[in-house]
Every structure is written in C-alpha cells, then in structure tokens.
Design an enzyme around this catalytic site. Structure first.
Site, PDB file in Angstrom:
ATOM      1  N   HIS A  33      -7.895   0.839  -4.742  1.00 28.11           N
ATOM      2  CA  HIS A  33      -8.866   0.479  -3.702  1.00 28.11           C
ATOM      3  C   HIS A  33      -9.699   1.725  -3.396  1.00 28.11           C
ATOM      4  O   HIS A  33      -9.215   2.653  -2.739  1.00 28.11           O
ATOM      5  CB  HIS A  33      -8.101  -0.023  -2.469  1.00 28.11           C
ATOM      6  CG  HIS A  33      -8.975  -0.360  -1.301  1.00 28.11           C
ATOM      7  ND1 HIS A  33      -8.480  -0.528  -0.021  1.00 28.11           N
ATOM      8  CD2 HIS A  33     -10.316  -0.558  -1.198  1.00 28.11           C
ATOM      9  CE1 HIS A  33      -9.475  -0.816   0.802  1.00 28.11           C
ATOM     10  NE2 HIS A  33     -10.594  -0.820   0.122  1.00 28.11           N
ATOM     11  N   MET A  67     -12.208   3.680  -1.501  1.00 26.05           N
ATOM     12  CA  MET A  67     -12.994   3.810  -0.266  1.00 26.05           C
ATOM     13  C   MET A  67     -13.772   5.115  -0.392  1.00 26.05           C
ATOM     14  O   MET A  67     -13.464   6.113   0.253  1.00 26.05           O
ATOM     15  CB  MET A  67     -12.059   3.803   0.953  1.00 26.05           C
ATOM     16  CG  MET A  67     -11.499   2.411   1.238  1.00 26.05           C
ATOM     17  SD  MET A  67      -9.974   2.449   2.201  1.00 26.05           S
ATOM     18  CE  MET A  67      -8.811   2.739   0.890  1.00 26.05           C
ATOM     19  N   MET A  87     -11.508  -6.798   4.060  1.00 28.37           N
ATOM     20  CA  MET A  87     -10.771  -5.860   4.916  1.00 28.37           C
ATOM     21  C   MET A  87     -10.537  -6.497   6.279  1.00 28.37           C
ATOM     22  O   MET A  87     -11.462  -7.044   6.884  1.00 28.37           O
ATOM     23  CB  MET A  87     -11.565  -4.566   5.112  1.00 28.37           C
ATOM     24  CG  MET A  87     -11.670  -3.679   3.882  1.00 28.37           C
ATOM     25  SD  MET A  87     -10.092  -3.130   3.195  1.00 28.37           S
ATOM     26  CE  MET A  87      -9.376  -2.235   4.575  1.00 28.37           C
ATOM     27  N   SER A 134       0.846  -1.192   0.000  1.00 31.03           N
ATOM     28  CA  SER A 134       0.000   0.000   0.000  1.00 31.03           C
ATOM     29  C   SER A 134       0.879   1.238   0.000  1.00 31.03           C
ATOM     30  O   SER A 134       1.649   1.483   0.933  1.00 31.03           O
ATOM     31  CB  SER A 134      -0.903   0.004   1.233  1.00 31.03           C
ATOM     32  OG  SER A 134      -1.513   1.283   1.343  1.00 31.03           O
ATOM     33  N   ASP A 191      -4.728   3.618  -2.254  1.00 31.04           N
ATOM     34  CA  ASP A 191      -5.911   3.806  -1.411  1.00 31.04           C
ATOM     35  C   ASP A 191      -6.565   5.157  -1.682  1.00 31.04           C
ATOM     36  O   ASP A 191      -6.021   6.195  -1.321  1.00 31.04           O
ATOM     37  CB  ASP A 191      -5.508   3.699   0.062  1.00 31.04           C
ATOM     38  CG  ASP A 191      -5.164   2.278   0.453  1.00 31.04           C
ATOM     39  OD1 ASP A 191      -6.049   1.403   0.313  1.00 31.04           O
ATOM     40  OD2 ASP A 191      -4.025   2.027   0.883  1.00 31.04           O
ATOM     41  N   HIS A 195      -0.686  -0.902  -4.547  1.00 31.41           N
ATOM     42  CA  HIS A 195      -2.029  -0.705  -3.996  1.00 31.41           C
ATOM     43  C   HIS A 195      -2.213   0.786  -3.698  1.00 31.41           C
ATOM     44  O   HIS A 195      -1.456   1.363  -2.904  1.00 31.41           O
ATOM     45  CB  HIS A 195      -2.156  -1.542  -2.727  1.00 31.41           C
ATOM     46  CG  HIS A 195      -3.506  -1.520  -2.085  1.00 31.41           C
ATOM     47  ND1 HIS A 195      -4.540  -2.331  -2.486  1.00 31.41           N
ATOM     48  CD2 HIS A 195      -3.994  -0.785  -1.050  1.00 31.41           C
ATOM     49  CE1 HIS A 195      -5.604  -2.110  -1.726  1.00 31.41           C
ATOM     50  NE2 HIS A 195      -5.302  -1.167  -0.853  1.00 31.41           N
TER      51      HIS A 195
HETATM   52  C1  DX5 Z   1      -6.729   1.060   5.039  1.00 29.48           C
HETATM   53  C2  DX5 Z   1      -6.171   0.841   3.650  1.00 29.48           C
HETATM   54  C3  DX5 Z   1      -5.006  -0.056   3.643  1.00 29.48           C
HETATM   55  C4  DX5 Z   1      -3.833   0.449   4.456  1.00 29.48           C
HETATM   56  C5  DX5 Z   1      -3.087  -0.738   4.958  1.00 29.48           C
HETATM   57  O1  DX5 Z   1      -7.981   1.606   4.964  1.00 29.48           O
HETATM   58  O2  DX5 Z   1      -7.142   0.284   2.798  1.00 29.48           O
HETATM   59  O3  DX5 Z   1      -4.600  -0.384   2.322  1.00 29.48           O
HETATM   60  O4  DX5 Z   1      -2.955   1.274   3.730  1.00 29.48           O
HETATM   61  O5  DX5 Z   1      -2.068  -0.316   5.795  1.00 29.48           O
HETATM   62  P1  DX5 Z   1      -1.397  -1.305   6.840  1.00 29.48           P
HETATM   63  O6  DX5 Z   1      -0.789  -2.409   6.060  1.00 29.48           O
HETATM   64  O7  DX5 Z   1      -0.404  -0.432   7.530  1.00 29.48           O
HETATM   65  O8  DX5 Z   1      -2.486  -1.794   7.751  1.00 29.48           O
HETATM   66 ZN    ZN Z   2      -6.382  -0.523   0.872  1.00 30.64          ZN
END
Ligand code: DX5
Ligand code: ZN
Length: 228
Positions: A64, A66, A135, A8, A33, A31
C-alpha cells in the site's frame, strides 16, 4: 468472491518481520504500508524491506503506497516482490498508465481513495484495476477510529464494480476490527486490512479466523438481501 484478510504489518514488531508473518499463517496476504513523509506525515519502509520479507514469508505481499509520485516509484515494488501494488489516485499523475504498468510487470494493480475522495470520477477506469482500496481512516497511522462516513462509498463502489463486470476486489483499510468488519462486508467489501486488531490480539492467527468468519457471515446476509 470469498473473504480475504490482509493484516497490516505496521502493527507488528518491525524488528522481527519474518517471525511476525509466521504468527499469522492463516492470513491471505501481508499488507505493507509504505509512507514517505510527504503524501502522509509518517515514514515507514520501502522496497528493500518488502524485498527481504517477500523472500522469507509464505503469504504474498500487498503493498500500500502512501507516497507522492507513485508513477515513478510503484513499478519498483513489483520488482521487489509485491504481488499486489496499491497507489493513491490523489497522488498519481496518470493512473491509467500506472495501473497498466503494474499489471504489465506482473502484479495486481490497485487504486486507493482517501476518505474524502469520491469513486465516481474513476468509474470508467475500473476495468484497468484488480482492486479498489477504500480508506476508512485518513492514511498515515495505525490504530485510528473507523470512519462510518465511508460506508456509503463502499456500497457505491460495489455497485459500480457490478455494473462494469469483472472480478475486481474491494478492500477496506483503517479501524477494521470485530466491531466494524461486518458493516464493511455488508456494504460490499471483500478484502480486509487489519493492523492493531490482529497484532493487538493475544492470538493474531485466531483473530484472522474470527475476522474472516464475521466478514463471511455479513457478506452472506448481504448477498441474500440483494438477490435479483
Ligand atoms: C493507515 C494504514 C493502515 C493501518 C491500519 O494509513 O494504511 O494499513 O496500518 O491499521 P489499523 O488496522 O490499526 O487501523
Ligand atoms: Zn494500509
């Protein structure tokens, strides 16, 4: 299917995305976000940033989303250069139509579930998808603690995928690290998002390799136990 690692970029240096992507040349995907301050209480980046990174990175982009109203906004992320686009089913008005639209535009279509959202109501739409994202934290922030309560859902999702046939990837995102990846792979996940674990490591690319090796050995033991 083998193990895929998709770091990410949320945990990387946003001022140097091109260089950060180059530090993880062994990663299968990047990835990205996308957060809109409505679906989650955080605001990150949108299609223009993905478009810029897609032009310079060697890895494909795994977006991804959100965000609220993915029905309206998701197709633009395919146009921006994302090779896989994940929408949250909690936010989608017409998930089947949306998945078909993402595929028709030429990307892999993926559906994400928050920790408290069950997979069972969506079993019949699995053939419309290329990937399901479970998730393992509440979406919105990196660096949160992995939620073990999601493991049974990963297992049930893998069973449903087997029953429906088809090559559907099963991704996990949130708190994935050397401590937790084996549990996820054992439960049936094969695509792993990791933010703080990768970019918090001294050598991010070496961490990608370590995560891949741990995932592969846990997946191997899983496959062995369930031969029938
Ligand atoms: C959280 C994101 C993740 C996040 C994961 O809402 O969707 O992709 O960046 O980060 P870590 O691996 O640090 O939990
Ligand atoms: Zn994510």
């Amino acid at each position: 299917m083998g193990i895929q690692i998709t770091p990410s970029m949320l945990a990387s240096d946003f001022a140097n995305l091109e260089a950060e992507a180059a530090r993880i040349s062994g990663a299968d995907w990047l990835h990205m976000d996308v957060m809109d301050n409505h679906f989650v209480p955080n605001l990150t980046l949108g299609a223009p940033v993905i478009e810029a990174l897609a032009k310079v990175a060697s890895q494909p982009i795994d977006a991804h989303l959100m965000i609220e109203d993915p029905d309206r906004w998701a197709p633009a992320y395919v146009e921006a250069g994302a090779s896989s686009v994940t929408f949250h089913v909690e936010a989608a008005a017409a998930p089947v139509r949306l998945a078909r639209e993402i595929r028709a535009k030429g990307a892999r279509a993926s559906m994400a579930l928050k920790p408290a959202t069950p997979i069972e109501p969506y079993a019949d739409m699995l053939p419309e998808l290329d990937m399901v994202l479970i998730m393992t934290v509440e979406p919105g922030f990196g660096g949160q603690k992995f939620l073990d309560l999601c493991l049974p859902k990963i297992r049930r999702t893998r069973e449903l995928i087997k029953r429906h046939g088809g090559d559907i990837w099963l991704q996990v995102d949130g708190g994935v690290s050397v401590e937790t990846i084996e549990r996820c792979a054992d439960a049936g996940a094969d695509v792993f998002v990791a933010g703080s674990a990768v970019f918090g490591a001294d050598d991010p690319d070496d961490m990608v390799s370590r995560l891949r090796a741990l995932g592969a050995s846990a997946q191997g033991s899983h496959a062995g136990r369930h031969v029938h």
